[in-house]
Design an enzyme around this catalytic site. Structure first.
Site, PDB file in Angstrom:
ATOM      1  N   GLU A  27       0.835  -1.197   0.000  1.00 48.80           N
ATOM      2  CA  GLU A  27       0.000   0.000   0.000  1.00 48.80           C
ATOM      3  C   GLU A  27       0.875   1.254   0.000  1.00 48.80           C
ATOM      4  O   GLU A  27       1.906   1.318   0.674  1.00 48.80           O
ATOM      5  CB  GLU A  27      -0.871  -0.028   1.261  1.00 48.80           C
ATOM      6  CG  GLU A  27      -1.830   1.119   1.416  1.00 48.80           C
ATOM      7  CD  GLU A  27      -2.717   0.977   2.650  1.00 48.80           C
ATOM      8  OE1 GLU A  27      -3.692   1.728   2.747  1.00 48.80           O
ATOM      9  OE2 GLU A  27      -2.416   0.106   3.512  1.00 48.80           O
ATOM     10  N   LYS A  51      -9.694   2.847  -2.544  1.00 53.56           N
ATOM     11  CA  LYS A  51     -10.027   2.246  -1.248  1.00 53.56           C
ATOM     12  C   LYS A  51     -11.340   2.806  -0.698  1.00 53.56           C
ATOM     13  O   LYS A  51     -11.526   4.018  -0.590  1.00 53.56           O
ATOM     14  CB  LYS A  51      -8.876   2.510  -0.277  1.00 53.56           C
ATOM     15  CG  LYS A  51      -8.997   1.843   1.079  1.00 53.56           C
ATOM     16  CD  LYS A  51      -7.732   2.141   1.870  1.00 53.56           C
ATOM     17  CE  LYS A  51      -7.730   1.528   3.252  1.00 53.56           C
ATOM     18  NZ  LYS A  51      -6.462   1.855   3.954  1.00 53.56           N
ATOM     19  N   CYS A 110      -5.923  -2.984   2.247  1.00 51.84           N
ATOM     20  CA  CYS A 110      -5.762  -2.919   3.689  1.00 51.84           C
ATOM     21  C   CYS A 110      -7.055  -3.042   4.486  1.00 51.84           C
ATOM     22  O   CYS A 110      -7.598  -4.117   4.650  1.00 51.84           O
ATOM     23  CB  CYS A 110      -5.006  -1.645   4.052  1.00 51.84           C
ATOM     24  SG  CYS A 110      -4.352  -1.634   5.748  1.00 51.84           S
TER      25      CYS A 110
END
Length: 401
Positions: A219, A287, A320
């Site tokens: 990430e 995200k 994540c």
């Protein structure tokens, strides 16, 4: 009076064309069935435009409805069989929940054996409006027959028509072997996004040398090790990092996934990009599940869960904190993804395992505080980082049931 009663029963049972009531079989040995008559759907058979048999099921105003068309066929143990059918649904809120086909293996006494098989539906209907469901399955030892089932359930007003059901002995499905790769590395003491991303070049080269088809990087690689804020590290997509990754992918002939910070106008996104073997930017995922520090740092959540076709299968991306919740992985699975590539900083391993198990797909994670690894459909690690830096490669067969 008798003629009136018959007409009313016909109207309630289903469309008039080629009608068969819930108690009547159709051509080809198909019979309607429900566990209880009180939740049985309306059922009928008709002929399609090309003269093919069409089997219909419809709700009766109560979402407890649950029923099917079924027929039994002989099979030989430990042989492979291909199933295919097509359906067209109306007024069904979720076809994944309410419309399905099933192959039930039967022993010599006609009793069901488990596990049962659930042919997979195509992600979207074809140009004719019909959706194909298909699969190839190995008949287990001790089986002597199979029951083919076409279901409608849990929809008050929904309706489905099934046609073109085919079930026959088949060659085993060909293997679809792919080498998945991830890296475990945290750059330290870098001075710029350029220097941070360049720290991964040699690791991608190592993965490619071991035959990797796709390599996952962590990430936010443009901010790793240099102390930049999200805004300072953010860039356009396409932009410098996708150009860098594209040149690397083109030279090594591998697919690459990496996380970076994206600027789009006034918005900042935590983004994962997918770059093809030819160096082309194939797509991005922004995200959706943001932790507090990203919200407070001015990151905007994404709103879409795209899936991407590669030369080895369909993949999805998540990042994540997405692994802490079921929604993103579930949406990717519903879109037909077979592998999830996940750049991650830190997270809970058991939740990553849960996403793999509940969606029956492989997950490739590349992290910093999270131990990078490759997880199979059982949620088990099949490749595990042992230090920093480390390069992990695992071969999987996407055709394996």
């Amino acid at each position: 009076m008798r003629r009136l009663a018959t007409a009313l029963l016909t109207l309630l049972a289903g469309p008039a064309l080629g009608l068969a009531t819930a108690a009547e079989p159709a051509a080809g040995g198909w019979r309607p069935h429900a566990v209880r008559d009180e939740i049985a759907p309306r059922s009928w058979s008709e002929r399609g435009a090309g003269g093919e048999l069409v089997l219909g099921l419809a709700g009766r105003g109560d979402d407890a409805v649950d029923g099917r068309w079924a027929r039994e066929v002989p099979v030989a143990a430990e042989k492979d069989y291909a199933f295919r059918a097509a359906y067209r649904a109306q007024r069904v809120a979720s076809t994944a929940r309410s419309v399905l086909a099933r192959v039930v293996w039967l022993d010599a006494a006609g009793e069901p054996l488990r596990p049962m098989e659930y042919p997979i539906a195509a992600p979207s209907p074809g140009p004719d409006g019909w959706t194909t469901v298909a699969g190839v399955y190995r008949a287990p030892a001790g089986v002597s027959g199979a029951r083919l089932e076409l279901h409608l359930r849990w929809t008050a007003e929904g309706e489905v028509r099934w046609k073109d059901v085919d079930f026959r002995e088949s060659a085993p499905p060909p293997a679809r072997r792919v080498k998945l790769a991830t890296v475990h590395h945290r750059p330290r003491g870098t001075a710029s996004p350029q220097e941070s991303r360049e720290r991964f070049s040699g690791l991608v080269e190592q993965a490619a040398a071991r035959g990797a088809d796709i390599v996952c990087l962590p990430e936010g690689i443009t901010a790793a090790g240099n102390g930049l804020t999200y805004a300072q590290a953010a860039e356009a997509v396409p932009g410098p990092t996708t150009e860098f990754l594209g040149a690397l992918a083109r030279r090594l002939r591998v697919w690459i996934v990496a996380g970076l910070y994206e600027r789009s106008g006034a918005r900042l996104y935590n983004t994962a990009v997918l770059v093809g073997r030819d160096g082309r930017l194939v797509g991005r995922y922004r995200k959706m599940s943001l932790p507090d520090e990203e919200i407070e740092g001015g990151i905007t959540p994404g709103s879409e869960t795209p899936v991407f076709d590669t030369d080895f299968g369909r993949v999805g991306l998540m990042i994540c904190w997405d692994s802490s919740y079921p929604e993103v992985a579930r949406a990717l699975a519903a879109g037909g993804a077979e592998v999830i590539l996940m750049p991650i900083a830190g997270g809970v391993e058991s939740l990553v395992q849960a996403r793999a198990v509940e969606n029956q797909m492989h997950i490739v994670a590349s992290g910093y505080d999270f131990r990078s690894g490759i997880f199979d459909r059982r949620g088990e690690r099949i490749a595990d980082a042992r230090g920093d830096p480390d390069v992990l490669v695992a071969e999987v067969d996407l055709a394996r049931p």
